[in-house]
Design a protein around this motif. Structure first.
Motif, PDB file in Angstrom:
ATOM      1  N   ALA A   1       1.028  -1.153  -0.072  1.00  0.00           N
ATOM      2  CA  ALA A   1       0.049   0.026  -0.049  1.00  0.00           C
ATOM      3  C   ALA A   1       0.991   1.240   0.045  1.00  0.00           C
ATOM      4  CB  ALA A   1      -0.961   0.072   1.066  1.00  0.00           C
ATOM      5  N   LEU A   2       0.463   2.278  -0.965  1.00  0.00           N
ATOM      6  CA  LEU A   2       1.260   3.302  -0.811  1.00  0.00           C
ATOM      7  C   LEU A   2       0.993   4.382   0.376  1.00  0.00           C
ATOM      8  CD1 LEU A   2       0.646   4.603  -4.677  1.00  0.00           C
ATOM      9  CD2 LEU A   2       2.686   3.269  -3.555  1.00  0.00           C
ATOM     10  N   THR A   3       2.220   4.911   0.646  1.00  0.00           N
ATOM     11  CA  THR A   3       2.157   5.845   1.860  1.00  0.00           C
ATOM     12  C   THR A   3       2.533   7.262   1.348  1.00  0.00           C
ATOM     13  OG1 THR A   3       4.318   5.139   2.557  1.00  0.00           O
ATOM     14  CG2 THR A   3       2.596   3.905   3.676  1.00  0.00           C
ATOM     15  N   PRO A   4       2.002   8.147   2.039  1.00  0.00           N
ATOM     16  CA  PRO A   4       2.378   9.783   1.798  1.00  0.00           C
ATOM     17  C   PRO A   4       3.865  10.078   2.040  1.00  0.00           C
ATOM     18  CG  PRO A   4       0.987   9.790   3.739  1.00  0.00           C
ATOM     19  CD  PRO A   4       1.047   8.227   3.176  1.00  0.00           C
ATOM     20  N   LYS A   5       4.418   9.224   2.986  1.00  0.00           N
ATOM     21  CA  LYS A   5       5.648   9.262   3.351  1.00  0.00           C
ATOM     22  C   LYS A   5       6.477   8.177   3.450  1.00  0.00           C
ATOM     23  CE  LYS A   5       5.009  10.914   7.712  1.00  0.00           C
ATOM     24  NZ  LYS A   5       4.854  11.803   8.953  1.00  0.00           N
ATOM     25  N   ARG A   6       7.703   8.142   4.051  1.00  0.00           N
ATOM     26  CA  ARG A   6       8.605   6.836   4.472  1.00  0.00           C
ATOM     27  C   ARG A   6       8.004   6.824   5.750  1.00  0.00           C
ATOM     28  NH1 ARG A   6      13.580   6.330   7.185  1.00  0.00           N
ATOM     29  NH2 ARG A   6      14.730   4.408   6.438  1.00  0.00           N
ATOM     30  N   ILE A   7       7.498   5.664   6.208  1.00  0.00           N
ATOM     31  CA  ILE A   7       6.968   5.154   7.662  1.00  0.00           C
ATOM     32  C   ILE A   7       7.773   3.961   7.987  1.00  0.00           C
ATOM     33  CG2 ILE A   7       4.916   4.386   8.614  1.00  0.00           C
ATOM     34  CD1 ILE A   7       3.091   5.642   6.746  1.00  0.00           C
ATOM     35  N   ARG A   8       8.118   4.081   9.247  1.00  0.00           N
ATOM     36  CA  ARG A   8       8.794   2.800   9.757  1.00  0.00           C
ATOM     37  C   ARG A   8       7.624   2.191  10.707  1.00  0.00           C
ATOM     38  NH1 ARG A   8      13.770   2.215  14.177  1.00  0.00           N
ATOM     39  NH2 ARG A   8      13.944  -0.085  14.295  1.00  0.00           N
ATOM     40  N   SER A   9       7.475   0.912  10.361  1.00  0.00           N
ATOM     41  CA  SER A   9       6.361   0.160  10.796  1.00  0.00           C
ATOM     42  C   SER A   9       6.812  -0.274  12.220  1.00  0.00           C
ATOM     43  CB  SER A   9       6.186  -1.151   9.844  1.00  0.00           C
ATOM     44  OG  SER A   9       5.651  -1.991  10.747  1.00  0.00           O
ATOM     45  N   THR A  10       5.746  -0.234  13.031  1.00  0.00           N
ATOM     46  CA  THR A  10       5.946  -1.080  14.477  1.00  0.00           C
ATOM     47  C   THR A  10       4.858  -2.068  14.504  1.00  0.00           C
ATOM     48  OG1 THR A  10       4.220   0.550  15.136  1.00  0.00           O
ATOM     49  CG2 THR A  10       6.413   1.459  15.466  1.00  0.00           C
ATOM     50  N   HIS A  11       4.756  -2.678  13.419  1.00  0.00           N
ATOM     51  CA  HIS A  11       3.839  -3.863  13.581  1.00  0.00           C
ATOM     52  C   HIS A  11       4.299  -4.938  12.754  1.00  0.00           C
ATOM     53  CE1 HIS A  11       1.226  -0.684  15.172  1.00  0.00           C
ATOM     54  NE2 HIS A  11       0.548  -1.350  15.847  1.00  0.00           N
ATOM     55  N   GLY A  12       5.528  -5.237  12.402  1.00  0.00           N
ATOM     56  CA  GLY A  12       6.018  -6.138  11.571  1.00  0.00           C
ATOM     57  C   GLY A  12       5.926  -5.989  10.119  1.00  0.00           C
ATOM     58  N   ILE A  13       5.594  -4.923   9.664  1.00  0.00           N
ATOM     59  CA  ILE A  13       5.550  -4.610   8.378  1.00  0.00           C
ATOM     60  C   ILE A  13       6.771  -4.029   7.651  1.00  0.00           C
ATOM     61  CG2 ILE A  13       4.029  -3.766   6.328  1.00  0.00           C
ATOM     62  CD1 ILE A  13       2.765  -5.800   7.979  1.00  0.00           C
ATOM     63  N   SER A  14       7.104  -4.154   6.418  1.00  0.00           N
ATOM     64  CA  SER A  14       8.334  -3.508   5.863  1.00  0.00           C
ATOM     65  C   SER A  14       7.902  -2.125   5.270  1.00  0.00           C
ATOM     66  CB  SER A  14       8.940  -4.268   4.804  1.00  0.00           C
ATOM     67  OG  SER A  14       9.396  -5.670   5.221  1.00  0.00           O
ATOM     68  N   SER A  15       8.962  -1.304   5.419  1.00  0.00           N
ATOM     69  CA  SER A  15       8.755   0.047   4.636  1.00  0.00           C
ATOM     70  C   SER A  15       9.546  -0.223   3.431  1.00  0.00           C
ATOM     71  CB  SER A  15       9.258   1.262   5.782  1.00  0.00           C
ATOM     72  OG  SER A  15       9.322   2.517   4.837  1.00  0.00           O
ATOM     73  N   THR A  16       9.297   0.336   2.224  1.00  0.00           N
ATOM     74  CA  THR A  16       9.812  -0.046   1.029  1.00  0.00           C
ATOM     75  C   THR A  16       9.583   1.037   0.201  1.00  0.00           C
ATOM     76  OG1 THR A  16      10.418  -1.739  -0.615  1.00  0.00           O
ATOM     77  CG2 THR A  16       8.211  -1.126  -0.123  1.00  0.00           C
ATOM     78  N   ILE A  17      10.535   1.107  -1.122  1.00  0.00           N
ATOM     79  CA  ILE A  17      10.272   2.104  -2.087  1.00  0.00           C
ATOM     80  C   ILE A  17       9.444   1.273  -3.108  1.00  0.00           C
ATOM     81  CG2 ILE A  17      11.058   3.496  -4.001  1.00  0.00           C
ATOM     82  CD1 ILE A  17      13.768   3.910  -2.245  1.00  0.00           C
ATOM     83  N   ALA A  18       8.233   1.807  -3.399  1.00  0.00           N
ATOM     84  CA  ALA A  18       7.378   1.504  -4.378  1.00  0.00           C
ATOM     85  C   ALA A  18       7.911   1.590  -5.711  1.00  0.00           C
ATOM     86  CB  ALA A  18       5.903   1.740  -4.467  1.00  0.00           C
ATOM     87  N   TRP A  19       8.466   2.458  -6.336  1.00  0.00           N
ATOM     88  CA  TRP A  19       8.740   2.786  -7.329  1.00  0.00           C
ATOM     89  C   TRP A  19       9.544   4.426  -7.374  1.00  0.00           C
ATOM     90  CZ3 TRP A  19       3.576   1.434  -7.757  1.00  0.00           C
ATOM     91  CH2 TRP A  19       2.849   2.771  -7.497  1.00  0.00           C
ATOM     92  N   SER A  20      10.146   4.466  -8.462  1.00  0.00           N
ATOM     93  CA  SER A  20      10.747   6.124  -8.640  1.00  0.00           C
ATOM     94  C   SER A  20      10.468   6.640  -9.878  1.00  0.00           C
ATOM     95  CB  SER A  20      12.246   5.985  -8.418  1.00  0.00           C
ATOM     96  OG  SER A  20      13.007   5.215  -8.906  1.00  0.00           O
ATOM     97  N   GLN A  21      10.346   7.763 -10.129  1.00  0.00           N
ATOM     98  CA  GLN A  21      10.148   8.225 -11.510  1.00  0.00           C
ATOM     99  C   GLN A  21      10.577   9.936 -11.347  1.00  0.00           C
ATOM    100  OE1 GLN A  21       5.647   7.598 -11.497  1.00  0.00           O
ATOM    101  NE2 GLN A  21       6.079   7.274 -13.652  1.00  0.00           N
ATOM    102  N   ASN A  22      11.670   9.965 -12.320  1.00  0.00           N
ATOM    103  CA  ASN A  22      12.251  11.226 -12.657  1.00  0.00           C
ATOM    104  C   ASN A  22      12.980  11.582 -11.278  1.00  0.00           C
ATOM    105  OD1 ASN A  22      11.232  11.648 -15.230  1.00  0.00           O
ATOM    106  ND2 ASN A  22       9.338  12.408 -14.211  1.00  0.00           N
ATOM    107  N   GLY A  23      13.625  10.425 -10.567  1.00  0.00           N
ATOM    108  CA  GLY A  23      14.453  10.642  -9.349  1.00  0.00           C
ATOM    109  C   GLY A  23      13.775  10.669  -8.148  1.00  0.00           C
ATOM    110  N   LYS A  24      12.527  10.843  -8.254  1.00  0.00           N
ATOM    111  CA  LYS A  24      11.471  10.948  -7.060  1.00  0.00           C
ATOM    112  C   LYS A  24      10.907   9.669  -6.580  1.00  0.00           C
ATOM    113  CE  LYS A  24       7.732  13.572  -4.848  1.00  0.00           C
ATOM    114  NZ  LYS A  24       6.778  14.605  -4.877  1.00  0.00           N
ATOM    115  N   ALA A  25      11.221   9.262  -5.154  1.00  0.00           N
ATOM    116  CA  ALA A  25      10.766   7.867  -4.680  1.00  0.00           C
ATOM    117  C   ALA A  25       9.361   8.239  -4.144  1.00  0.00           C
ATOM    118  CB  ALA A  25      11.706   7.416  -3.668  1.00  0.00           C
TER     119      ALA A  25
END
Length: 493
Positions: free
Chosen positions: A273-297
């Motif tokens: 699921a996309l997030t509006p910003k980088r989130i560190r999970s506290t419930h056992g889920i990974s934070s990741t980069i979905a994709w990047s376009q024109n240098g923006k993640a």
């Protein structure tokens, strides 16, 4: 470019390698597929042949090019199995060992040593990923330490390392380009997803020389061009996109804003699921980069389930059935599992538990248990694991999520999808096209050309039909079975 332009999308997965020729409207004109072999040389180990993967890619490219009969192909988009890693000679391009695939647990001792040394929190803070053998960093160290002479050669700059996208790019460009994209780099556990760069301290912790690592580019970059003899495409065909298969599926569904969850039901399952910003999970889920376009993640939350669709094939074999389809037919002969619960921790449990030591269990059997009940329990286990991840995602985001968009093999199983909707209490939309990852890679390649390709529509929609009380009872039964599974090992969580 025109609306008649075609992109050749390669989807290099764990069990199959596929190629599709796709137009800007998302229509598939031609396609081809070859199976991949996974070997299990020791318990918990899983690997593939790097040269076989390239041979499979060349085969499917040749097949669709022949079908296209001279039609112009504007470029290539690549989606790939993630967290699988290999090392090769920088001069000859020859692999020095196998592709250690994402399911492999051979690096568990390295991960345990880093946990014991107190590094897990820092690693997760920088990468968004729990310290687990799923991820490639410790696997790279294993290859360097176990292939004779590899570490010395790596320290001299004679070796290169990469995820499968990087290997395919190297092969298609004749060794001219050693690069990856942000989505794949973010899965290695060596990449700092905040600074968008390889992290020297992480590389030192995992004993990986930085000289081995690929250049990291935006997912919609012009990565390079095919070289003469590399494949059946004309020399100079541009490679316009590279993206991990789960990320590609999210892009293929047309999801561009937070609020919708994508579930790819394959050998394992990935919820993202996309997030509006980088989130560190506290419930056992990974934070990741979905994709990047024109240098923006674009950031996302993701939960990785190690054994999902593979559950059906595994139990089918145990019951002496021909395949997963036969298992589903048997499961449909009963209205419920009669209290039987199967926890498919066959290579440990991934998100949100992260217990690599866990092993599969069956609970709730009685003298009334029939093979059909175990068959149904196997299919229900797919949905239960997804529900656990979905609930953890909601907790991390602090708000309710909406529709689940499903793709992959199990998304075409009405029993699984209806049960999924019932225990989530959310609508589930199964994609009309089975190859959503490949279509996502194609859409990203078209985006690099300035063309917007629509997302894959839903073919079937499922709405909750179970009462909240019934759903809660099922979830409690599952939670009890997971607790018993984790208690069979003396290690603490």
């Amino acid at each position: 470019m025109t609306d008649q332009s075609l992109i050749l999308a390669i989807d290099q997965g764990t069990t199959n390698t596929k190629a599709l020729l796709v137009d800007a409207a998302g229509r598939v004109h031609y396609q081809a597929s070859v199976p991949n072999v996974v070997t299990y040389p020791r318990p918990g180990w899983a690997e593939q042949s790097a040269t076989d993967l390239v041979a499979g890619v060349r085969t499917v490219i040749a097949d669709v090019v022949a079908q296209a009969a001279g039609r112009s192909i504007a470029g290539i988009g690549i989606s790939n199995q993630r967290e699988s890693i290999l090392v090769w000679d920088a001069t000859t391009g020859q692999p020095i060992g196998p592709v250690v695939i994402w399911q492999c647990r051979r690096s568990a001792p390295k991960c345990e040593a880093l946990k014991s040394a107190g590094h897990a929190s820092m690693i997760e803070e920088r990468t968004g990923l729990a310290l687990d053998p799923l991820f490639p960093a410790a696997k790279i160290a294993w290859l360097l330490d176990n292939v004779p002479g590899a570490r010395a050669r790596a320290e001299k700059g004679e070796l290169r390392v990469g995820t499968v996208d990087t290997w395919l790019l190297w092969s298609l460009t004749g060794g001219a380009v050693h690069a990856t994209d942000h989505s794949n780099a973010s899965r290695t556990q060596l990449f700092n997803t905040e600074t968008l760069s390889w992290d020297a301290e992480l590389c030192a912790l995992f004993d990986v020389p930085m000289s081995m690592l690929a250049e990291v580019k935006s997912s919609d970059s012009r990565f390079g061009t095919t070289t003469e003899g590399a494949c059946a495409l004309p020399t100079g065909t541009p490679i316009l996109s590279m993206i991990g298969d789960s990320h590609a599926a999210l892009f293929g569904h047309g999801v561009r804003a937070p609020g919708t969850v994508k579930g790819t039901y394959g050998t394992g399952t990935s919820l993202m699921a996309l997030t509006p910003k980088r989130i560190r999970s506290t419930h056992g889920i990974s934070s990741t980069i979905a994709w990047s376009q024109n240098g923006k993640a674009q950031y996302a939350l993701e939960g990785n389930i190690s054994v999902s669709g593979q559950t059906a094939a595994f139990v089918a074999e145990l019951l002496g059935l021909a395949d997963a389809a036969a298992l589903s037919a048997l499961a449909e002969t009963v209205s419920d599992s009669n209290g039987v619960t199967f926890v498919p921790a066959l290579v440990g449990l991934g998100a949100p538990y992260w217990r690599s030591d866990a092993r599969g269990t069956v609970t709730g059997m009685s003298l009334g248990t029939k093979p059909a009940h175990l068959a149904r329990a196997a299919l229900e286990a797919i949905a239960f694991q997804v529900a656990d991840v979905y609930t953890a995602m909601e907790a991390d985001m602090g708000s309710a999520l909406g529709e689940l968009r499903a793709d992959g093999g199990a998304s075409r199983n009405p029993l699984v999808m209806q049960f999924q909707s019932d225990i989530l209490g959310r609508p589930v939309a199964a994609a009309a096209a089975p190859e959503v990852s490949a279509l996502g890679a194609a859409a990203l390649a078209f985006s690099a050309l300035g063309i917007a390709m629509p997302g894959v529509p839903a073919a079937d929609k499922y709405k909750p039909s179970m009462s909240a009380a019934q759903s809660s009872e099922h979830r409690q039964r599952w939670a009890s079975a997971v607790t018993q599974t984790l208690a069979t090992n003396n290690k603490t969580t």
